[in-house]
Design a protein around this motif. Structure first.
Motif, PDB file in Angstrom:
ATOM      1  N   GLY A  25       5.936  15.107   8.809  1.00  0.00           N
ATOM      2  CA  GLY A  25       7.096  15.989   8.779  1.00  0.00           C
ATOM      3  C   GLY A  25       7.421  16.569   7.416  1.00  0.00           C
ATOM      4  O   GLY A  25       8.275  17.439   7.286  1.00  0.00           O
ATOM      5  N   GLY A  26       6.791  16.077   6.360  1.00  0.00           N
ATOM      6  CA  GLY A  26       7.127  16.523   5.013  1.00  0.00           C
ATOM      7  C   GLY A  26       6.710  15.485   3.989  1.00  0.00           C
ATOM      8  O   GLY A  26       5.535  15.148   3.896  1.00  0.00           O
ATOM      9  N   LEU A  27       7.683  14.968   3.237  1.00  0.00           N
ATOM     10  CA  LEU A  27       7.376  13.985   2.198  1.00  0.00           C
ATOM     11  C   LEU A  27       8.209  12.727   2.401  1.00  0.00           C
ATOM     12  O   LEU A  27       9.360  12.794   2.810  1.00  0.00           O
ATOM     13  CB  LEU A  27       7.691  14.566   0.814  1.00  0.00           C
ATOM     14  N   GLN A  28       7.604  11.587   2.107  1.00  0.00           N
ATOM     15  CA  GLN A  28       8.332  10.322   2.152  1.00  0.00           C
ATOM     16  C   GLN A  28       8.136   9.626   0.808  1.00  0.00           C
ATOM     17  O   GLN A  28       7.011   9.551   0.314  1.00  0.00           O
ATOM     18  CB  GLN A  28       7.784   9.422   3.268  1.00  0.00           C
ATOM     19  N   THR A  29       9.221   9.130   0.236  1.00  0.00           N
ATOM     20  CA  THR A  29       9.092   8.366  -1.003  1.00  0.00           C
ATOM     21  C   THR A  29       9.361   6.902  -0.707  1.00  0.00           C
ATOM     22  O   THR A  29      10.333   6.563  -0.030  1.00  0.00           O
ATOM     23  CB  THR A  29      10.084   8.882  -2.062  1.00  0.00           C
ATOM     24  N   ILE A  30       8.452   6.043  -1.184  1.00  0.00           N
ATOM     25  CA  ILE A  30       8.646   4.603  -1.014  1.00  0.00           C
ATOM     26  C   ILE A  30       8.464   3.922  -2.369  1.00  0.00           C
ATOM     27  O   ILE A  30       7.930   4.513  -3.309  1.00  0.00           O
ATOM     28  CB  ILE A  30       7.647   3.976   0.001  1.00  0.00           C
ATOM     29  N   GLU A  31       8.975   2.697  -2.460  1.00  0.00           N
ATOM     30  CA  GLU A  31       8.774   1.917  -3.674  1.00  0.00           C
ATOM     31  C   GLU A  31       7.962   0.690  -3.298  1.00  0.00           C
ATOM     32  O   GLU A  31       8.314  -0.017  -2.344  1.00  0.00           O
ATOM     33  CB  GLU A  31      10.132   1.511  -4.249  1.00  0.00           C
ATOM     34  N   VAL A  32       6.859   0.466  -3.990  1.00  0.00           N
ATOM     35  CA  VAL A  32       5.995  -0.663  -3.652  1.00  0.00           C
ATOM     36  C   VAL A  32       5.912  -1.635  -4.822  1.00  0.00           C
ATOM     37  O   VAL A  32       6.038  -1.251  -5.989  1.00  0.00           O
ATOM     38  CB  VAL A  32       4.565  -0.198  -3.255  1.00  0.00           C
ATOM     39  N   LYS A  80       6.854   3.934  -7.695  1.00  0.00           N
ATOM     40  CA  LYS A  80       7.533   4.832  -6.761  1.00  0.00           C
ATOM     41  C   LYS A  80       6.525   5.908  -6.389  1.00  0.00           C
ATOM     42  O   LYS A  80       5.998   6.607  -7.247  1.00  0.00           O
ATOM     43  CB  LYS A  80       8.765   5.431  -7.426  1.00  0.00           C
ATOM     44  N   THR A 115      -0.093   5.198   0.810  1.00  0.00           N
ATOM     45  CA  THR A 115      -1.177   6.115   1.134  1.00  0.00           C
ATOM     46  C   THR A 115      -0.734   7.576   0.978  1.00  0.00           C
ATOM     47  O   THR A 115       0.453   7.881   0.999  1.00  0.00           O
ATOM     48  CB  THR A 115      -1.631   5.898   2.591  1.00  0.00           C
ATOM     49  N   PHE A 116      -1.714   8.462   0.852  1.00  0.00           N
ATOM     50  CA  PHE A 116      -1.523   9.922   0.843  1.00  0.00           C
ATOM     51  C   PHE A 116      -0.545  10.364  -0.253  1.00  0.00           C
ATOM     52  O   PHE A 116       0.380  11.149  -0.025  1.00  0.00           O
ATOM     53  CB  PHE A 116      -1.051  10.426   2.221  1.00  0.00           C
ATOM     54  N   GLN A 171       0.838  -1.197   0.000  1.00  0.00           N
ATOM     55  CA  GLN A 171       0.000   0.000   0.000  1.00  0.00           C
ATOM     56  C   GLN A 171       0.874   1.248   0.000  1.00  0.00           C
ATOM     57  O   GLN A 171       1.976   1.248   0.543  1.00  0.00           O
ATOM     58  CB  GLN A 171      -0.928   0.016   1.219  1.00  0.00           C
ATOM     59  N   ARG A 204       4.738  10.345  -0.629  1.00  0.00           N
ATOM     60  CA  ARG A 204       3.612  10.416   0.298  1.00  0.00           C
ATOM     61  C   ARG A 204       3.680  11.686   1.147  1.00  0.00           C
ATOM     62  O   ARG A 204       4.752  12.090   1.577  1.00  0.00           O
ATOM     63  CB  ARG A 204       3.623   9.193   1.240  1.00  0.00           C
ATOM     64  N   GLU A 205       2.500  12.266   1.406  1.00  0.00           N
ATOM     65  CA  GLU A 205       2.413  13.436   2.285  1.00  0.00           C
ATOM     66  C   GLU A 205       2.355  12.927   3.720  1.00  0.00           C
ATOM     67  O   GLU A 205       1.352  12.332   4.134  1.00  0.00           O
ATOM     68  CB  GLU A 205       1.118  14.211   2.001  1.00  0.00           C
ATOM     69  N   VAL A 206       3.428  13.126   4.486  1.00  0.00           N
ATOM     70  CA  VAL A 206       3.453  12.666   5.869  1.00  0.00           C
ATOM     71  C   VAL A 206       3.647  13.857   6.808  1.00  0.00           C
ATOM     72  O   VAL A 206       3.931  14.965   6.353  1.00  0.00           O
ATOM     73  CB  VAL A 206       4.534  11.585   6.093  1.00  0.00           C
TER      74      VAL A 206
END
Lengths: 308, 252
Positions: free
Chosen positions: B165-172, B158, B145-146, B143, B161-163
């Motif tokens: 503290g700022g932005l997080q990039t993940i690869e799913v 890739k 999200t955001f 998953q 995500r809006e988290v």
């Protein structure tokens, strides 16, 4: 009755404010065990053991739990779920990512953003952007809940819970972390700040938003923004206060150039004192402000900075 | 790749909500209803993937009352190829909970085998923020999200995500469920010719029973009330007066 509370941790550090507020909400439900999970979580677990009302801390350290990836974190929580009636967390973006996944794996509904505890099965939560408050009673055997931290006072420190190390569950291996882009700032964190200064569409540009920041720095405040300001590109989204952003309840909230759309009010109307500066005296923000100043913000804010 | 987009019929975001006198919920009879704004962003993103040659077909799904057909026609007019309506209630006031919605969606995903499910991050009525995560859990999928940015490369996506503290990039790993946030895109308006064309696009009608899903609520609604009103304060005439007042109450 036993409660498993997921501590809010970023980069190995406990977010004391969010975690202690969730502990305050959870204490009424039973014995609170805190889960500190992360690639490094021991120090956070140690810090959590000192929160009043925490009876035990479980520390799970594993590289796969780093950055709170939903699949691995949810798998760990579900592996522990058997011993608890309530599985709770502060309603941060991390918890909102993970907890509904946990609930579905346990075949229960999630209770998101609970703002009040009536009894062990019954909770209040805002719906429709805070335009209504609903009381819901869960018929599930286990309750998975996120608590809206702005409505609870943080539990104090002085406890001395035991700390136990546990291992992570199996890695589902579905996602990997790439990078974080966290804005470096010396300002207080938005959701726990005592003073918040927010700017809206009236600020007019990204450059002029510096004026909002200057006022915030004068007051030692966090900087917020309305959704309109974020949508217009004046401010980053993690500054957004409102239904779709953060919910804050500082001692002093200063709204500058914000009209006061329902969606914004939902995020700040529990603030103790609200000040509004807006040149349109018909703005709905004045209906919730304790002190309203009808003025051009470009005149009033520099003067305010000078006179504070 | 096929993209599945669940859309929800909700009270229009411009409508002032009123709590029903009997406390069972918010009055939804004879008020303007629209597609959940976050779901519009999801539909838009699916269309952009198709325009970029990364998706072949877009299937919109709505679960709720029969009137959700209008919401699906909006999705079709924007550019979805076909739609599935799952009638799960005949009472406009019954909100089907995210867990039941996720179970129905799982059954549809099993049938349709999409490579990507794009959902709004939350519905602006119950503000649960749960359906996407729950569907992902039930499927055993990844998953993200955001989302404020999505890039699909082969069997990976890739996602930024809006988290907090700022932005997080993940690869799913694909297939995956992505829930979308505000800044991902700006949804298009359906043009009149497309609204006309949408009337001819296929719309299948099913029921919750067809998928064997029990839609009874796990959360019983005890009561619904208006939030405590905040009384308006005073208007001050000048910055000096404002500073004086704030000092008087010890706020600065």
């Amino acid at each position: 009755m036993a409660v498993l509370l997921i501590a809010e941790i970023s980069d190995g550090e406990l977010s004391m404010d969010a975690t202690a507020k969730a502990v305050a909400a959870a204490k009424a439900l039973g014995d609170v065990t805190v889960l500190a999970a992360g690639s490094s979580a021991a120090a956070a677990g140690e810090a959590a053991s000192k929160i009043d009302g925490v009876s035990k801390v479980l520390v799970a350290e594993d590289p796969m739990l780093g950055h709170r990836l939903a699949e691995a974190t949810a798998a760990l929580i579900v592996s522990l779920a058997g011993d608890y009636e309530h599985i709770v967390a502060p309603a941060t973006t991390d918890a909102k990512n993970v907890m509904p996944r946990v609930a579905a794996l346990l075949d229960v509904m999630v209770i998101s953003d609970a703002s009040g505890v009536v009894d062990a099965d019954t909770f209040e939560r805002p719906i429709y952007a805070g335009n209504a408050v609903q009381t819901v009673k869960s018929n599930d055997a286990k309750k998975v809940i996120t608590f809206r931290t702005s409505t609870f006072d943080a539990a104090g420190e002085g406890g001395s819970a035991s700390v136990e190390t546990i291992s992570a569950a199996e890695n589902p291996g579905l996602s990997t972390w790439v990078e974080d882009k966290v804005a470096e700032s010396d300002r207080p964190e938005l959701t726990s700040a005592g003073v918040v200064v927010s700017g809206g569409r009236g600020v007019g540009s990204e450059e002029d938003f510096a004026l909002i920041e200057k006022l915030a720095d004068k007051l030692g405040a966090a900087v917020g923004a309305s959704r309109a300001a974020v949508d217009s590109g004046y401010a980053p989204n993690d500054w957004q206060v409102g239904q779709t952003g953060k919910v804050v309840a500082p001692d002093l909230y200063v709204a500058v150039g914000i009209s006061g759309a329902i969606q914004h009010l939902a995020g700040m109307k529990d603030s103790k004192i609200i000040v509004a500066i807006n040149k349109d005296e018909e703005s709905p923000i004045f209906q919730v402000a304790d002190y309203g100043l009808v003025a051009d913000l470009f005149d009033a804010v520099p003067e305010l900075i000078e006179k504070l | 790749m096929k993209v599945l987009v669940p859309v929800k019929r909700v009270i229009d975001y411009n409508v002032k909500v009123r709590v029903k006198a009997d406390g069972t919920g918010v009055d939804l009879a004879n008020v303007k209803m629209s597609m959940n704004p976050f779901d519009e962003i999801a539909v838009e993103q699916a269309i952009r993937l198709k325009e970029a040659g990364q998706a072949e077909e877009i299937v919109a799904v709505s679960i709720g009352v029969k009137q959700a057909q209008e919401t699906l026609r909006t999705a079709l007019a924007m550019g979805a190829d076909r739609a599935i309506l799952v009638v799960a209630s005949d009472d406009v006031h019954k909100d089907i909970e995210p867990l039941a919605v996720a179970k129905i969606l799982k059954a549809i995903v099993d049938e349709e085998q999409p490579g990507l499910v794009l959902c709004g991050k939350q519905a602006i009525d119950n503000d649960m923020n749960a359906t996407g995560q729950m569907l992902s859990a039930l499927m055993g999928w990844s998953q993200a999200t955001f989302a404020s940015e999505i890039a699909i490369e082969g069997d990976k996506a890739k996602v930024t995500r809006e988290v907090d503290g700022g932005l997080q990039t993940i690869e799913v790993t694909m297939p995956t469920v992505v829930t979308v946030d505000l800044r991902l895109n700006e949804p298009r308006y359906a043009s009149l010719p497309n609204i006309m064309k949408a009337k001819k696009k296929p719309l299948d009608e099913k029921t919750a029973e067809d998928y064997g899903v029990d839609v009874s609520n796990r959360l019983e609604i005890v009561k619904t009330v208006e939030p405590a009103e905040r009384a308006a304060g005073i208007k001050v005439g000048s910055v000096d007066e404002l500073v004086a007042k704030l000092k008087e109450v010890g706020a600065v």
